[in-house]
Structures are given as C-alpha cells and as structure tokens.
Design a protein around this motif. Structure first.
Motif, PDB file in Angstrom:
ATOM      1  N   PRO A 132       0.814  -1.225   0.000  1.00 22.66           N
ATOM      2  CA  PRO A 132       0.000   0.000   0.000  1.00 22.66           C
ATOM      3  C   PRO A 132       0.841   1.265   0.000  1.00 22.66           C
ATOM      4  O   PRO A 132       0.443   2.285  -0.581  1.00 22.66           O
ATOM      5  CB  PRO A 132      -0.847  -0.125   1.273  1.00 22.66           C
ATOM      6  N   LEU A 133       2.004   1.218   0.625  1.00 21.84           N
ATOM      7  CA  LEU A 133       2.892   2.380   0.615  1.00 21.84           C
ATOM      8  C   LEU A 133       3.492   2.587  -0.774  1.00 21.84           C
ATOM      9  O   LEU A 133       3.717   3.728  -1.200  1.00 21.84           O
ATOM     10  CB  LEU A 133       4.003   2.206   1.646  1.00 21.84           C
ATOM     11  N   LEU A 134       3.747   1.495  -1.468  1.00 22.00           N
ATOM     12  CA  LEU A 134       4.230   1.597  -2.844  1.00 22.00           C
ATOM     13  C   LEU A 134       3.178   2.276  -3.722  1.00 22.00           C
ATOM     14  O   LEU A 134       3.502   3.163  -4.531  1.00 22.00           O
ATOM     15  CB  LEU A 134       4.557   0.205  -3.380  1.00 22.00           C
ATOM     16  N   LEU A 135       1.930   1.872  -3.565  1.00 15.34           N
ATOM     17  CA  LEU A 135       0.853   2.480  -4.345  1.00 15.34           C
ATOM     18  C   LEU A 135       0.703   3.965  -4.012  1.00 15.34           C
ATOM     19  O   LEU A 135       0.516   4.799  -4.907  1.00 15.34           O
ATOM     20  CB  LEU A 135      -0.464   1.741  -4.082  1.00 15.34           C
ATOM     21  N   LEU A 136       0.796   4.298  -2.729  1.00 18.52           N
ATOM     22  CA  LEU A 136       0.712   5.700  -2.316  1.00 18.52           C
ATOM     23  C   LEU A 136       1.861   6.505  -2.908  1.00 18.52           C
ATOM     24  O   LEU A 136       1.670   7.611  -3.434  1.00 18.52           O
ATOM     25  CB  LEU A 136       0.729   5.795  -0.790  1.00 18.52           C
ATOM     26  N   SER A 137       3.054   5.939  -2.849  1.00 20.84           N
ATOM     27  CA  SER A 137       4.221   6.641  -3.370  1.00 20.84           C
ATOM     28  C   SER A 137       4.120   6.858  -4.871  1.00 20.84           C
ATOM     29  O   SER A 137       4.431   7.938  -5.383  1.00 20.84           O
ATOM     30  CB  SER A 137       5.496   5.854  -3.046  1.00 20.84           C
ATOM     31  N   SER A 248       1.811  15.078   6.507  1.00 20.63           N
ATOM     32  CA  SER A 248       0.638  14.246   6.209  1.00 20.63           C
ATOM     33  C   SER A 248       1.060  12.918   5.586  1.00 20.63           C
ATOM     34  O   SER A 248       0.507  11.859   5.921  1.00 20.63           O
ATOM     35  CB  SER A 248      -0.303  14.993   5.263  1.00 20.63           C
ATOM     36  N   PHE A 249       2.023  12.984   4.684  1.00 18.37           N
ATOM     37  CA  PHE A 249       2.510  11.771   4.042  1.00 18.37           C
ATOM     38  C   PHE A 249       3.122  10.821   5.068  1.00 18.37           C
ATOM     39  O   PHE A 249       2.881   9.611   5.049  1.00 18.37           O
ATOM     40  CB  PHE A 249       3.540  12.134   2.976  1.00 18.37           C
ATOM     41  N   GLN A 250       3.900  11.377   5.983  1.00 18.41           N
ATOM     42  CA  GLN A 250       4.543  10.544   6.990  1.00 18.41           C
ATOM     43  C   GLN A 250       3.544  10.007   8.010  1.00 18.41           C
ATOM     44  O   GLN A 250       3.780   8.957   8.605  1.00 18.41           O
ATOM     45  CB  GLN A 250       5.661  11.324   7.697  1.00 18.41           C
ATOM     46  N   LEU A 251       2.447  10.712   8.221  1.00 20.00           N
ATOM     47  CA  LEU A 251       1.378  10.152   9.044  1.00 20.00           C
ATOM     48  C   LEU A 251       0.850   8.860   8.425  1.00 20.00           C
ATOM     49  O   LEU A 251       0.588   7.879   9.131  1.00 20.00           O
ATOM     50  CB  LEU A 251       0.233  11.157   9.193  1.00 20.00           C
ATOM     51  N   CYS A 252       0.695   8.868   7.100  1.00 23.46           N
ATOM     52  CA  CYS A 252       0.203   7.668   6.406  1.00 23.46           C
ATOM     53  C   CYS A 252       1.193   6.517   6.528  1.00 23.46           C
ATOM     54  O   CYS A 252       0.796   5.377   6.814  1.00 23.46           O
ATOM     55  CB  CYS A 252      -0.054   7.981   4.933  1.00 23.46           C
ATOM     56  N   THR A 253       2.476   6.805   6.315  1.00 20.55           N
ATOM     57  CA  THR A 253       3.476   5.728   6.403  1.00 20.55           C
ATOM     58  C   THR A 253       3.597   5.216   7.834  1.00 20.55           C
ATOM     59  O   THR A 253       3.627   4.004   8.077  1.00 20.55           O
ATOM     60  CB  THR A 253       4.843   6.212   5.890  1.00 20.55           C
ATOM     61  N   GLY A 254       3.654   6.138   8.797  1.00 19.76           N
ATOM     62  CA  GLY A 254       3.774   5.722  10.192  1.00 19.76           C
ATOM     63  C   GLY A 254       2.568   4.931  10.663  1.00 19.76           C
ATOM     64  O   GLY A 254       2.705   3.939  11.396  1.00 19.76           O
ATOM     65  N   ALA A 255       1.369   5.357  10.246  1.00 15.03           N
ATOM     66  CA  ALA A 255       0.157   4.634  10.629  1.00 15.03           C
ATOM     67  C   ALA A 255       0.145   3.233  10.025  1.00 15.03           C
ATOM     68  O   ALA A 255      -0.326   2.278  10.669  1.00 15.03           O
ATOM     69  CB  ALA A 255      -1.077   5.419  10.177  1.00 15.03           C
ATOM     70  N   THR A 256       0.656   3.107   8.814  1.00 20.36           N
ATOM     71  CA  THR A 256       0.725   1.785   8.184  1.00 20.36           C
ATOM     72  C   THR A 256       1.649   0.862   8.955  1.00 20.36           C
ATOM     73  O   THR A 256       1.312  -0.300   9.221  1.00 20.36           O
ATOM     74  CB  THR A 256       1.201   1.914   6.723  1.00 20.36           C
ATOM     75  N   PHE A 257       2.811   1.362   9.322  1.00 18.81           N
ATOM     76  CA  PHE A 257       3.756   0.535  10.073  1.00 18.81           C
ATOM     77  C   PHE A 257       3.183   0.151  11.441  1.00 18.81           C
ATOM     78  O   PHE A 257       3.343  -0.991  11.898  1.00 18.81           O
ATOM     79  CB  PHE A 257       5.085   1.282  10.251  1.00 18.81           C
TER      80      PHE A 257
END
Length: 405
Positions: A132-137, A248-257
């Motif tokens: 999902p992070l790949l898709l977001l990126s 905001s972007f790092q919120l998404c990555t951190g929440a995923t982890f």
C-alpha cells in the motif's frame, strides 16, 4: 503488563526522542530527517542568469548550469557516491539507535518482539505491508498537483546528490544497506519502544482501558513530526506547505507501520516493510532520474535530433550553440514517457522544477500557445519556437499567460 515501564525507562525514551529531534534541527544537510521518504525543500528563488530552463541547486537558487545540468554534458559520467552524505545518514541512525547497539532497551525490545525466524510468512507479511505504501508513493510521484511538486523534486535532487546519475550497482548496495539500517532503527524506536510507552502513559494519566490506540496515535504523530524539518515552517508559504504535506505523508506511512505491527504482533514485519519502502525510495528514484538523464543526454546528442533543422539553425544563429543544446536537454528531461513530445501534464510538472507553479487551466493555456499545430502535443520545434523569442522558459510562460515578458 506490556505497557508497564519504570520512570527511568520513560525518561530514557524521552531523551531518546529529544536527541532525534536535535539531530534533525542540527543536521548539516537539512535534507533528511530519518529516512529519505519524500523530503521537503524550502522555497526556491530565481537567480539572474538566463537559460532555457533552470534546475534547483543545493542552495535553493536556480541558475543555468547546475550540478544536475552539468551531469548531462558529454563525457562527464555524472557524480560518484556521496560518501560524506552516506556517513551522515549512517551516523544519524547509529545515534538514534544507540540503545540497540549498546545492548540497552532497544536491543531488548528487538530481541523480545522481532521474530525474523518465525517462517517465510514474516517476509510475505512485510511485503504485503509495503505494497500500500508503494501504491501511495507511485500516486504521489505521478501526480501533477502542485502540493506534492516540492516533495517529488526534493526526492529526485536528494538521490542525485547521494548517488549521482551513474553507478547503479553501487547505488543498489548503498540503498539496501541504508534501508535496512533505517527500517531496523526506526521501527524499534517508534513501534517497539515509544508505542507501548505512550500507551502506558495514556492508561495511567487518562484512564484508557487499553493503551494500544493512544500509543499508536501518539507514536505515529511523533514519527511524522520528526521527519519534518521544523524550520521549514518559517521559510515562507511554499516551504510551509511542503512541510505540512510531508507531515501528512509521513502520518500515512507511520500509521501503516503501526497497523501492521499491532496486527501481527511481530516487530520484524514492520521492519521489513519499512526497509523495503526506503529501498524503493532510494533506488527506484535513482534509476528513474538517472535513466531519464541518460535519455535526455542521448537524444540531445543525436545528429538532427529535435526536428526541423531550419528552425534549429535560426535559433542557433540568434541565441548560440549553448542555448540550443540546453534547450534540447531541457525538452528531453521533460519528456518523461520518452515519446519525443510533451503533453500538457509533462510540461506542467516540468515547470515545477524551477519554481513555476501553474493550475491545470493555466498549464492548458501555456500548452495551447506552444502547440502551434493544435495536435495536443508539443514537439521540439514548437518548444524551441516557444522559448526562443524570450530566451527563457519562465518569461515565455508569462508572455503566454499575461502578454508580458
């Protein structure tokens, strides 16, 4: 019991986070906080030199011949691996993960909660968490939105600064090493240590029945905040927007982890997902930028490349050889799908690279002026005729929009 820690350990964790914040503020490059993911850049200002296109340099100014443009010159071969920056990144992680290397709390958390030997499903779950992070990126990388333009530009410039435009094997090795260290250190710190610490603090002070949710939220907020240079908020509106978008972007990555850690209960899974994501950010960006530069270099040097020799001859006589060569390089750097023509979207995204931010409607107006045969695409002849009268892309854009140079 999982969230019960002593006051000494809580203070140790607080000092740990404070040290990380100081590292970011005092970082010599002010480019990367912990990982390279979508780093923000300050607002760029334009120098007085005239060029068909300007590329950003480390100082934040634009000029005709930058390190990026110079790498396109025949025979230069691009810059080598930036050992000083690699050392700085490794040192940052070594300091942040000090309690891992000295056998302290980080090492204990890693030994207790990270089960890399739990079978092949650990790797599969890590890959699943990365997807999902790949898709977001990819969505961010291919977006023409001005909100993410600074993040994309700074990431490209960072990889150029780190790897140059050559040496793919060395870049592969360095990317893998940096990604592995970063994934291990940050997941141990934020998910392994800080998440349960914040959870236990919320239970004690605010009466939460479970500290999982507040621990995940607070550790993710801290994760995102420490990936943003706070000074960026003070450097003008554009830099502040870049910082907020990055947050905001790092919120998404951190929440995923955090989610995959809580879902699996195995710290090894977010470590793997994080390492894979950072490896993608490092190496895939390097390959994309370096191959685009190779394409631009090759096309610009081909005899008769670009289009009508009469048009090129006219502007060569009027503006000189350097103008023609730089215009060719600029054109083919903009041509990201490498079909020999520019779309409105490619033109709009390229204009971000030297400080011209247009709306979709404005970019359509500019593209319409340049596209003299109304084909819906801009070939090199049209681009040369568009830039040539002003001798400067920014002036040509103003002329097309406002009727002024």
């Amino acid at each position: 019991a999982k969230y019960r820690v002593s006051p000494i350990i809580k203070m140790q964790k607080f000092l740990h986070a404070l040290t990380a914040q100081l590292l970011i503020i005092l970082s010599r490059s002010a480019v990367v906080a912990f990982a390279p993911t979508r780093t923000a850049v300050a607002r760029s200002v334009r120098a007085q030199e005239t060029s068909p296109i300007r590329f950003p340099v480390e100082s934040g100014h634009f000029r005709a011949r930058t390190a990026l443009a110079a790498a396109l010159d025949p025979g230069t071969g691009g810059a080598s691996i930036n050992r000083g920056l690699v050392r700085q990144l490794v040192l940052n992680q070594a300091l942040i993960g000090f309690s891992i290397w000295n056998g302290g709390l980080g090492a204990q958390v890693l030994a207790r909660d990270a089960h890399f030997d739990a079978g092949p499903e650990v790797l599969l779950l890590g890959v699943a968490g990365f997807l999902p992070l790949l898709l977001l990126s990819r969505a961010v990388e291919t977006s023409e939105s001005g909100l993410v333009a600074g993040l994309n530009l700074s990431t490209n410039m960072f990889t150029m600064r780190l790897f140059g435009d050559k040496k793919p094997f060395k870049a592969l090795v360095v990317s893998a090493a940096l990604a592995g260290i970063t994934g291990l250190v940050e997941e141990t710190t934020f998910r392994g240590e800080l998440l349960p610490t914040f959870g236990q603090w919320a239970q004690i002070n605010y009466g939460f029945d479970s500290g999982v949710l507040p621990g995940a939220v607070l550790s993710t907020l801290l994760f995102a905040a420490l990936h943003v240079n706070p000074l960026g908020l003070l450097k003008g509106a554009d830099a502040a927007v870049d910082s907020l978008v990055l947050f905001s972007f790092q919120l998404c990555t951190g929440a995923t982890f955090a989610f995959i850690y809580l879902l699996t209960g195995n710290l090894a899974v977010p470590v793997i997902a994080h390492a894979l994501y950072d490896f993608y950010t490092f190496y895939a960006t390097h390959l994309e930028v370096s191959t685009q530069m190779d394409y631009a270099r090759t096309e610009a040097l081909l005899p008769g490349s670009g289009g009508n020799n009469k048009i090129e001859k006219k502007w060569r006589e009027s503006r000189g050889d350097d103008f023609i060569e730089e215009t060719k390089q600029s054109f083919y750097l903009m041509d990201t799908n490498r079909d020999g023509v520019l779309s409105r979207k490619e033109l709009r995204i390229a204009l971000y690279s030297y400080g011209v931010k247009l709306s979709e409607e404005e970019s359509g107006v500019v593209a319409g002026v340049a596209d003299t045969d109304s084909s819906g695409e801009i070939d090199f002849d049209e681009f040369l005729e568009f830039v040539g009268p002003e001798g400067d892309t920014e002036k040509a854009v103003k002329q097309s929009l406002l009727g002024v140079s």
